[in-house]
Design a protein around this motif. Sequence first.
Motif, PDB file in Angstrom:
ATOM      1  N   LEU A 197     -15.072   4.108   3.669  1.00  0.00           N
ATOM      2  CA  LEU A 197     -15.121   3.303   2.654  1.00  0.00           C
ATOM      3  C   LEU A 197     -15.252   3.440   1.954  1.00  0.00           C
ATOM      4  O   LEU A 197     -16.026   1.760   1.841  1.00  0.00           O
ATOM      5  CB  LEU A 197     -14.021   3.025   3.852  1.00  0.00           C
ATOM      6  CG  LEU A 197     -12.866   1.890   3.870  1.00  0.00           C
ATOM      7  CD1 LEU A 197     -11.669   2.783   3.083  1.00  0.00           C
ATOM      8  CD2 LEU A 197     -12.155   0.749   4.630  1.00  0.00           C
ATOM      9  N   ASP A 238      -4.144   7.785   8.819  1.00  0.00           N
ATOM     10  CA  ASP A 238      -5.625   7.786   9.581  1.00  0.00           C
ATOM     11  C   ASP A 238      -5.847   9.256   9.640  1.00  0.00           C
ATOM     12  O   ASP A 238      -4.751  10.454  10.296  1.00  0.00           O
ATOM     13  CB  ASP A 238      -5.981   6.850  10.600  1.00  0.00           C
ATOM     14  CG  ASP A 238      -7.453   6.707  11.256  1.00  0.00           C
ATOM     15  OD1 ASP A 238      -8.193   6.451  10.661  1.00  0.00           O
ATOM     16  OD2 ASP A 238      -7.292   8.101  12.460  1.00  0.00           O
ATOM     17  N   LEU A 255      -6.607   0.265   6.165  1.00  0.00           N
ATOM     18  CA  LEU A 255      -7.716   0.859   5.371  1.00  0.00           C
ATOM     19  C   LEU A 255      -8.363   0.253   6.094  1.00  0.00           C
ATOM     20  O   LEU A 255      -9.845   1.450   6.934  1.00  0.00           O
ATOM     21  CB  LEU A 255      -7.833   1.451   4.104  1.00  0.00           C
ATOM     22  CG  LEU A 255      -7.124   1.522   3.572  1.00  0.00           C
ATOM     23  CD1 LEU A 255      -7.774   2.205   1.385  1.00  0.00           C
ATOM     24  CD2 LEU A 255      -6.893   3.641   3.713  1.00  0.00           C
ATOM     25  N   THR A 256      -8.817  -0.947   6.334  1.00  0.00           N
ATOM     26  CA  THR A 256     -10.004  -1.563   6.453  1.00  0.00           C
ATOM     27  C   THR A 256     -10.192  -1.125   8.549  1.00  0.00           C
ATOM     28  O   THR A 256     -10.852  -0.508   9.121  1.00  0.00           O
ATOM     29  CB  THR A 256     -10.358  -3.683   6.985  1.00  0.00           C
ATOM     30  OG1 THR A 256     -10.000  -3.034   5.118  1.00  0.00           O
ATOM     31  CG2 THR A 256     -11.323  -4.152   7.500  1.00  0.00           C
ATOM     32  N   PHE A 289      -8.690   1.065  10.567  1.00  0.00           N
ATOM     33  CA  PHE A 289      -8.816   2.410  10.442  1.00  0.00           C
ATOM     34  C   PHE A 289     -10.897   2.615  10.443  1.00  0.00           C
ATOM     35  O   PHE A 289     -10.696   3.612  10.726  1.00  0.00           O
ATOM     36  CB  PHE A 289      -7.922   3.451   9.174  1.00  0.00           C
ATOM     37  CG  PHE A 289      -6.270   3.596   9.096  1.00  0.00           C
ATOM     38  CD1 PHE A 289      -5.888   3.390  10.830  1.00  0.00           C
ATOM     39  CD2 PHE A 289      -6.270   3.831   8.426  1.00  0.00           C
ATOM     40  CE1 PHE A 289      -4.154   2.973  10.002  1.00  0.00           C
ATOM     41  CE2 PHE A 289      -4.518   3.710   7.962  1.00  0.00           C
ATOM     42  CZ  PHE A 289      -4.013   3.545   9.388  1.00  0.00           C
ATOM     43  N   GLU A 290     -11.055   2.220   9.504  1.00  0.00           N
ATOM     44  CA  GLU A 290     -12.377   2.480   9.068  1.00  0.00           C
ATOM     45  C   GLU A 290     -13.316   1.867  10.497  1.00  0.00           C
ATOM     46  O   GLU A 290     -14.006   2.406  11.232  1.00  0.00           O
ATOM     47  CB  GLU A 290     -13.119   2.269   8.313  1.00  0.00           C
ATOM     48  CG  GLU A 290     -14.390   1.464   8.243  1.00  0.00           C
ATOM     49  CD  GLU A 290     -15.134   2.818   7.747  1.00  0.00           C
ATOM     50  OE1 GLU A 290     -16.618   3.032   7.533  1.00  0.00           O
ATOM     51  OE2 GLU A 290     -15.030   4.394   7.693  1.00  0.00           O
ATOM     52  N   CYS A 330      -0.293  -3.657   3.790  1.00  0.00           N
ATOM     53  CA  CYS A 330      -1.953  -3.045   3.910  1.00  0.00           C
ATOM     54  C   CYS A 330      -1.793  -1.609   2.846  1.00  0.00           C
ATOM     55  O   CYS A 330      -0.755  -1.640   1.801  1.00  0.00           O
ATOM     56  CB  CYS A 330      -1.636  -2.400   4.272  1.00  0.00           C
ATOM     57  SG  CYS A 330      -1.170  -2.957   6.186  1.00  0.00           S
ATOM     58  N   LEU A 360     -12.735   0.373  -0.659  1.00  0.00           N
ATOM     59  CA  LEU A 360     -11.470  -0.456  -0.621  1.00  0.00           C
ATOM     60  C   LEU A 360     -11.288  -0.968  -2.197  1.00  0.00           C
ATOM     61  O   LEU A 360     -11.938  -1.549  -2.917  1.00  0.00           O
ATOM     62  CB  LEU A 360     -11.935  -1.809  -0.218  1.00  0.00           C
ATOM     63  CG  LEU A 360     -11.772  -1.749   1.534  1.00  0.00           C
ATOM     64  CD1 LEU A 360     -11.572  -3.047   2.357  1.00  0.00           C
ATOM     65  CD2 LEU A 360     -10.727  -1.048   2.252  1.00  0.00           C
ATOM     66  N   SER A 387       1.025  -1.431   0.162  1.00  0.00           N
ATOM     67  CA  SER A 387      -0.270  -0.398  -0.020  1.00  0.00           C
ATOM     68  C   SER A 387       0.660   1.584  -0.015  1.00  0.00           C
ATOM     69  O   SER A 387       1.463   1.022   0.557  1.00  0.00           O
ATOM     70  CB  SER A 387      -0.908  -0.222   1.145  1.00  0.00           C
ATOM     71  OG  SER A 387      -2.155  -1.165   0.937  1.00  0.00           O
ATOM     72  N   GLU A 443      -2.083   5.235   1.843  1.00  0.00           N
ATOM     73  CA  GLU A 443      -3.360   4.587   2.300  1.00  0.00           C
ATOM     74  C   GLU A 443      -3.190   3.990   3.392  1.00  0.00           C
ATOM     75  O   GLU A 443      -4.060   2.863   3.642  1.00  0.00           O
ATOM     76  CB  GLU A 443      -3.663   2.742   1.472  1.00  0.00           C
ATOM     77  CG  GLU A 443      -3.887   3.837  -0.270  1.00  0.00           C
ATOM     78  CD  GLU A 443      -3.591   2.672  -0.620  1.00  0.00           C
ATOM     79  OE1 GLU A 443      -4.582   2.469  -1.645  1.00  0.00           O
ATOM     80  OE2 GLU A 443      -2.641   2.178  -1.325  1.00  0.00           O
TER      81      GLU A 443
END
Length: 453
Positions: free
Chosen positions: A404, A62, A379-380, A382-383, A453, A406, A55, A59
């Motif tokens: 979000l 946060d 990212l998952t 962080f959400e 990530c 993805l 990533s 990404e």
Amino acid sequence: MDTAKDLPVAVIGAGPIGLAAAAHLLDRGIEPLVLETGPTAATAVRGWAHVRLFSTWAELTDPAAEKLLAPTGWTKPGESAYPTGGDWVEAYLQPLADALGDRVRYGTTVTGVARAGRDRVVDTDRDAQHFTVHAVRDDGTEERFPVRAVIDASGTWSTPGPLGANGLPALGERVAADRITYRIPDLTDPAVRARYAGRTTAVVGSGASAFTALAALAGLADEAPGTHTLWILRRGIGTHTYGGGEADQLPARGALGLAAKAAVDDGNATALTGFRTAAVERDGDHLVLVAEDGRRSDPVAEVIALTGLRPDLTFLDELRLALDERLQAPVALAPLIDPNVHSCGTVYPHGAAELAHPEAGVYLTGMKSYGRAPTFLALTGFEQVRSIAASLAGDHEAAARVELTLPETGVCGGTGLAAGADTAPAEAAQTDGCCAVPAPGLLRIGTTTGACC
């Protein structure tokens, strides 16, 4: 403090998702208490500092964390670059922990969590009791922390899967521990490099971590003649073995699979398919892997076991958790990430509702929330913690809102196409964290982690 609401929220783990959770809690006016086993932030990520994530920086940070960092003069790295785990720590994670100040307690290992005065059997006034977190400091001092809620972001880095295809250590695996590693080796370290240069190594696993190891060892073979890899797969090689390739919306992740394929196509690695390890035997100075069907591998000098990660649930034993019987993930989340059903990198964005347990106020987040599933992205996480913090603050509309989108892997398919139990988490710094790269010199995923990530 007079009520449980006045107490802090315990965040277990000062990795990427734990620190983001603390930032979101602060943004909501809730005091976090971050408990980290290691001596610094992101101890697990430091364990794979040499690995490049798949990533980009865009990404890997946060929004709430960036807001907390802004007054410190922090500058976000160039969004299109792919950092290593070490870069992630030095340029973002440690500065974030520093910004949290003494809210982060280092050298503190959580040994148990329970309702005050209630074991898991007792119903009476259970929900009215705050939580008590039991911990031990590095010097042996025991501590107790009263908290209003618990966010477990401790990842899965500390509990890698064994060689045994049944999920348990293979016969002889423990005895041969001096020749087996469960991490991607740092081949930039001369001492580590010497273990693999000019020798045959078995890489066991079929996920992003295994791809990274295959690519790294293939690069070593170009410099050290005689370096070869025996790639042990529990399944066969099919259309989706190497991931999404050019169809992957995370280009570096797709390139990672292509690099692994090139290692095989160029003869630097030999695949041994349908091989489910049951035993490890000594053969002089070498090891031989023995399959359940009796097949024996060629002798190898070293074994790199990258058979996935799993959550440590022992210190949560006095809490009432609802976990899927296969993945050990929250029951509402498990169908969305089950590798027996699909292999999509896209998982419907989820939060407090999907991560809730019968024990209200307890959340497993980050790579740990995925249990044994391998598809986690930073990212998952962080959400997840954005939603959890909103829920704890009483903002249920924000907690339920999806914020979000993805990227897809490009390999969504049917049963059997997914990364299975012998896969390391593709984005979870094996703590919470992350994933490997495309470029030469590349070096693998996370979690956990995590993680990637």
